[in-house]
Enzyme design. Structure first.
Site, short mmCIF file in Angstrom:
data_model
loop_
_atom_site.label_atom_id
_atom_site.label_comp_id
_atom_site.label_asym_id
_atom_site.label_seq_id
_atom_site.Cartn_x
_atom_site.Cartn_y
_atom_site.Cartn_z
N ASN A 45 0.88 -1.18 0.07
CA ASN A 45 -0.12 0.07 -0.03
C ASN A 45 1.02 1.00 0.19
O ASN A 45 1.96 1.31 0.29
CB ASN A 45 -1.05 0.04 1.06
N GLU A 47 0.13 5.27 0.68
CA GLU A 47 -1.00 6.18 1.15
C GLU A 47 -0.39 7.76 0.42
O GLU A 47 0.72 7.72 0.00
CB GLU A 47 -0.96 6.13 2.64
N GLU A 58 -3.09 -4.69 -2.85
CA GLU A 58 -3.55 -5.94 -3.79
C GLU A 58 -3.75 -5.27 -5.27
O GLU A 58 -3.20 -5.92 -6.12
CB GLU A 58 -5.10 -6.47 -3.49
#
Length: 133
Positions: A45, A47, A58
């Site tokens: 991930n 951010e 994913e």
């Protein structure tokens, strides 16, 4: 089809998680996506101060696989920091369903607990190209 080595896939997801950029949530996630021919693509991930611009692990793995020309996706391992295994979010479910409606998913916690999911069970009636006709 290549057999899924879930332990190797978990380790690849853990490796990806170590590179996550999660300064706002503190919730680092790693993912490893296996193709039918056995190739593995990692994602973490990332951010952003503009929260909507963040990308999940994913989808990062999915984009890496597609960018490499892969379309036959069979297994996804996810490693997150929650107390219980975390399935993909709704946006990730939708994106994954486009190319891998029968995807097998295994989500792990830091202590090694895991839960298996079938994408079709997590998203039983996805929006797909038939709605565009």
């Amino acid at each position: 089809m290549s057999e899924t080595d879930w332990e190797a896939l978990k380790l690849a997801a853990m490796d990806a998680r170590s590179r996550a950029y999660a300064p706002y949530s503190g919730f680092a996630v790693g993912a490893a996506l296996q193709t039918k021919n056995g190739r593995v693509f990692q994602g973490c991930n990332v951010e952003n101060a503009s929260y909507g611009a963040a990308i999940c692990a994913e989808r990062g793995a999915l984009v890496a696989a597609v960018a490499a020309g892969e379309r036959d996706l069979v297994a996804l391992a996810i490693v997150g920091g929650a107390e219980r295994p975390t399935p993909p979010c709704g946006i990730c479910r939708q994106c994954l369903s486009e190319l891998a409606p029968d995807l097998r998913i295994r989500s792990y916690t830091d202590n090694g607990a895991f839960t298996d999911y079938e994408l079709a069970e997590l998203l039983p009636d996805p929006f797909d190209r038939t709605q565009l006709e």
